[in-house]
Design an enzyme around this catalytic site. Structure first.
Site, PDB file in Angstrom:
ATOM      1  N   GLY A  92       0.802  -1.216   0.000  1.00  0.00           N
ATOM      2  CA  GLY A  92       0.000   0.000   0.000  1.00  0.00           C
ATOM      3  C   GLY A  92       0.835   1.265   0.000  1.00  0.00           C
ATOM      4  O   GLY A  92       0.298   2.365   0.064  1.00  0.00           O
ATOM      5  N   CYS A  93       2.142   1.118  -0.073  1.00  0.00           N
ATOM      6  CA  CYS A  93       3.036   2.266  -0.124  1.00  0.00           C
ATOM      7  C   CYS A  93       3.584   2.402  -1.543  1.00  0.00           C
ATOM      8  O   CYS A  93       3.896   1.405  -2.187  1.00  0.00           O
ATOM      9  CB  CYS A  93       4.207   2.086   0.845  1.00  0.00           C
ATOM     10  SG  CYS A  93       3.707   1.966   2.568  1.00  0.00           S
ATOM     11  N   ALA A  94       3.705   3.629  -2.000  1.00  0.00           N
ATOM     12  CA  ALA A  94       4.258   3.869  -3.328  1.00  0.00           C
ATOM     13  C   ALA A  94       5.738   3.500  -3.362  1.00  0.00           C
ATOM     14  O   ALA A  94       6.246   3.032  -4.381  1.00  0.00           O
ATOM     15  CB  ALA A  94       4.076   5.330  -3.728  1.00  0.00           C
TER      16      ALA A  94
END
Length: 139
Positions: free
Chosen positions: A49-51
């Site tokens: 869920g993190c870029a």
């Protein structure tokens, strides 16, 4: 319910008038944080869920929550350092009772992070809370 280290960060932020200076402070916090051992950068510690690439490695010592983390993005390393200031050394109950959104709101981060960074920060907080809940359930 924030740690003394986080309260110090809030004071430091209040002292700085310009967001650019605050942004630099967050990055400096990330640079000062020890890197996570490459052996701990595995799928089990990776935060989805993190870029950016983000890894969090929690541990419980004498009933206290601690974690190490790392990212390939300097600003994200800084956000991890802020989360360490917020949570490191708290009991599992305190971790679960901490309203990270409200505490981080005291820094006005939400106004200055991109949507992707904000989503990543939420994912990191959720992972920390998940680890604390699992450790509490198994205790």
């Amino acid at each position: 319910m924030a740690s003394e280290a986080f309260e110090q960060m809030v004071e430091d932020f209040e002292f700085l008038d310009d967001w650019e200076d605050r942004y630099r402070l967050v990055i400096e916090e990330g640079k000062a944080m020890p890197p996570l051992d490459d052996a701990l950068k595995v799928p089990a510690t990776k935060v989805e869920g993190c870029a950016s690439q983000v890894w969090l490695h929690p541990r419980i010592e004498e009933g206290r929550f601690h974690f190490e983390g790392d990212s390939d993005a300097m600003i994200v390393r800084g956000l991890i350092a802020l989360l360490r200031r917020l949570y490191d050394g708290l009991t599992l109950d305190e971790v679960l009772a901490t309203d990270a959104r409200a505490e981080l709101g005291r820094l006005n981060l939400h106004d200055h992070l991109s949507a992707q960074r904000s989503n990543g920060l939420r994912a990191m907080i959720e992972r920390i809370r998940q680890h604390a809940a699992e450790a509490k359930a198994s205790a």
